[in-house]
Scaffold this active site. Structure first.
Site, PDB file in Angstrom:
ATOM      1  N   TYR A  70      -8.615 -40.266  21.357  1.00 37.83           N
ATOM      2  CA  TYR A  70      -9.163 -39.657  22.986  1.00 37.83           C
ATOM      3  C   TYR A  70      -8.557 -39.466  24.047  1.00 37.83           C
ATOM      4  CZ  TYR A  70     -11.540 -35.540  25.037  1.00 37.83           C
ATOM      5  OH  TYR A  70     -11.846 -34.595  26.003  1.00 37.83           O
ATOM      6  N   ASP A  92      -5.756 -46.753  27.632  1.00 33.24           N
ATOM      7  CA  ASP A  92      -6.149 -45.989  27.864  1.00 33.24           C
ATOM      8  C   ASP A  92      -7.551 -46.902  28.358  1.00 33.24           C
ATOM      9  OD1 ASP A  92      -7.923 -42.754  26.878  1.00 33.24           O
ATOM     10  OD2 ASP A  92      -8.007 -44.487  28.955  1.00 33.24           O
ATOM     11  N   LYS A 131     -14.850 -43.833  34.417  1.00 32.15           N
ATOM     12  CA  LYS A 131     -17.033 -43.712  34.157  1.00 32.15           C
ATOM     13  C   LYS A 131     -17.098 -44.971  34.185  1.00 32.15           C
ATOM     14  CE  LYS A 131     -15.419 -42.286  28.648  1.00 32.15           C
ATOM     15  NZ  LYS A 131     -16.454 -41.269  28.721  1.00 32.15           N
TER      16      LYS A 131
HETATM   17  P1  KE4 Z   1     -12.788 -37.451  30.998  1.00 35.18           P
HETATM   18  O1  KE4 Z   1     -12.267 -36.235  31.585  1.00 35.18           O
HETATM   19  O2  KE4 Z   1     -14.141 -37.115  30.037  1.00 35.18           O
HETATM   20  O3  KE4 Z   1     -13.712 -38.029  31.758  1.00 35.18           O
HETATM   21  O4  KE4 Z   1     -12.492 -38.638  30.416  1.00 35.18           O
HETATM   22  C1  KE4 Z   1     -11.363 -38.766  29.080  1.00 35.18           C
HETATM   23  C2  KE4 Z   1     -11.321 -39.426  28.344  1.00 35.18           C
HETATM   24  C3  KE4 Z   1     -10.259 -39.908  28.944  1.00 35.18           C
HETATM   25  N1  KE4 Z   1      -9.716 -41.535  27.851  1.00 35.18           N
HETATM   26  C4  KE4 Z   1     -11.189 -41.841  26.786  1.00 35.18           C
HETATM   27  C5  KE4 Z   1     -10.761 -43.602  26.477  1.00 35.18           C
HETATM   28  C6  KE4 Z   1     -12.556 -41.456  26.722  1.00 35.18           C
HETATM   29  O5  KE4 Z   1     -13.512 -41.970  26.265  1.00 35.18           O
HETATM   30  C7  KE4 Z   1     -12.324 -40.230  27.535  1.00 35.18           C
HETATM   31  C8  KE4 Z   1     -13.824 -39.356  28.012  1.00 35.18           C
HETATM   32  N2  KE4 Z   1     -14.835 -39.246  26.847  1.00 35.18           N
HETATM   33  C9  KE4 Z   1     -15.694 -39.001  26.472  1.00 35.18           C
HETATM   34  C10 KE4 Z   1     -16.868 -39.462  25.912  1.00 35.18           C
HETATM   35  N3  KE4 Z   1     -16.151 -39.285  24.129  1.00 35.18           N
HETATM   36  C11 KE4 Z   1     -15.837 -37.697  27.985  1.00 35.18           C
HETATM   37  C12 KE4 Z   1     -17.256 -36.955  26.918  1.00 35.18           C
HETATM   38  C13 KE4 Z   1     -17.569 -35.816  27.313  1.00 35.18           C
HETATM   39  O6  KE4 Z   1     -16.545 -35.057  26.610  1.00 35.18           O
HETATM   40  O7  KE4 Z   1     -17.854 -34.649  27.349  1.00 35.18           O
END
Ligand code: KE4
Length: 435
Positions: free
Chosen positions: A144, A239, A267
């Protein structure tokens, strides 16, 4: 535990917020029941609106590596906010952040701040496309990279949890430029590169996948991707939104010693404030506006309050590298303690861990790819999740999410977690025959 006020808040929330949440991962869709509304948190624990204390294994999905309300972070935010919340001009703080991150991550020479991990990943692939003049990207099933159109093809995290790994609303034109390979399977990558000669701008992956549970790279996988990128003129993008600054001071680049061309962060870099970032060599980042033609922007990118929070956290991690050794010990104690409990109760479980990111799968192991992950017993996970919640342990509300240990998870917290699992497993058994 009872959650009457969370239940009433959820009903109100659903009136004006889609699904009652601002991000689907929070909705408890995979485990059922009512998502708990939090009031505050401190250290390893959150406190919900009904006054329940919960040992927290999501840590805001990664940022809370030193626990909630870490004093240096709180102080930095309080000081920064007194000087305004935003200027829309350059600030010295952004220089300190860029210098600190480039010092922590091997091979990182230039970095641009964004407001989320999604923006960081979207920007990284745009840079790769602009730098190479190519359109296609290769991602991996179950990984993701945020909710950017190019990524919502066989994606992990909430997209996988909700059963829409490939989302409606993404045009065929976009989807055709996203090729999907199997994680830890170099042959599947080589085939795509051979079938699309000269068209692949980048291979993007989570070097440690954390959005299909925790799935580490097999020995040689990252090195193999580096070689394939070099052979085919594609850029390698790590990523590290989730694993960056968590699995080592310099993230996966330091831990595995493989140099990507671009990295994405989120994060931890924001300590819980809305921060993402993308960066790489000065050569590749030279195409980014206003130096180069690849446009990328953001009103609140490098926001002074967010930078103060992230910089305070990164400075602590940078000044106290022994934190990573502590995280390793405590996370190993949790993993081994739970594994022992599952074993004693005859529960079939596989497990993966990298530093303070870990995952348990209720199926036979090993778990090296999305197809392996698909064997996990999500129904049993849901029962285990709620039973642990009743014991005051808040696990990620999906079998397809990594668990996070913070430096505030001391031995007593770990012991309480393991003991809670021992109690609940006496009452819930796997529907599948025990091993
Ligand atoms: P954000 O746009 O949510 O800040 O980051 C996206 C993202 C990109 N790459 C990786 C490896 C990530 O884990 C994420 C976001 N992680 C999820 C949790 N598995 C966010 C939780 C959510 O969508 O509320």
């Amino acid at each position: 535990m009872k959650y009457p006020y969370s239940r009433s808040l959820f009903e109100r929330a659903k009136k004006h917020i889609p699904g009652g949440v601002n991000s689907p991962a929070r909705a408890f869709k995979a485990v059922g029941g009512t998502p708990l509304f939090m009031k505050r948190a401190l250290g390893a624990c959150m406190y919900d609106e009904d006054g329940n204390e919960l040992i927290d294994y999501i840590g805001s999905w990664g940022p809370m590596i030193l626990g909630h309300c870490y004093p240096a972070v709180v102080d930095a935010v309080q000081k920064a906010v007194a000087g305004s919340t935003s200027f829309g001009t350059p600030t010295e703080l952004e220089i300190h952040m860029a210098e600190r991150v480039c010092d922590m991550v091997p091979g990182l020479e230039k970095i641009r701040m964004t407001n989320s991990g999604t923006e960081a990943c979207m920007s990284a692939i745009r840079v790769a496309r602009g730098y190479t003049g190519r359109d296609k990207i290769i991602k991996f099933e179950g990984c993701y990279h945020g909710h950017g159109d190019s990524f919502l093809i066989k994606a992990g995290s909430g997209a996988l949890t909700l059963g829409h790994p490939s989302s409606p609303g993404v045009t065929t034109g976009t989807a055709k430029d996203t090729l999907t390979a199997d994680f830890n399977n170099l042959e599947s990558v080589r085939e795509l590169l051979d079938q699309n000669p000269g068209e692949v701008a980048a291979i993007i992956l989570e070097p440690v996948a954390g959005n299909m549970g925790c799935v580490p790279p097999l020995d040689g996988f990252l090195e193999g991707l580096r070689r394939l990128c070099d052979e085919h003129g594609a850029l390698l993008i790590f990523d590290e939104v989730m694993c960056g600054f968590r699995i080592a001071r310099g993230g996966a680049v330091e831990r595995y010693g493989v140099q990507p061309d671009l990295m994405a962060y989120g994060k931890v870099i924001g300590a819980g404030m809305p921060v993402g970032a993308f960066g790489g060599s000065a050569e590749v980042m030279g195409v980014v506006a206003p130096d180069g033609p690849v446009y990328q922007a953001g009103t609140l990118s490098g926001n002074p309050v967010a930078m103060s929070a992230g910089l305070a956290l990164l400075t602590e991690l940078d000044k106290h590298p022994e934190i990573y050794g502590d995280l390793e010990k405590r996370s190993a104690a949790l993993e081994e303690g739970l594994a022992d409990v599952f074993d004693r109760h005859g529960i079939t479980v596989a497990r993966n861990r990298v530093g303070s990111m870990l995952g348990f799968f209720f199926c036979e192991g090993p778990i090296h790819s999305f197809s392996d992950v698909s064997r996990t017993d999500t129904e049993f996970f849901a029962r285990f999740f709620h039973a642990m919640l009743e014991e005051g342990v808040y696990l990620p509300p999906s079998a397809y999410e990594a668990w996070f240990v913070s430096h505030a998870h001391d031995n007593q917290i770990i012991r309480k977690t393991v003991d809670a699992a021992d109690r609940v497993l006496s009452n819930i058994k796997q529907s599948r025959p025990a091993r």
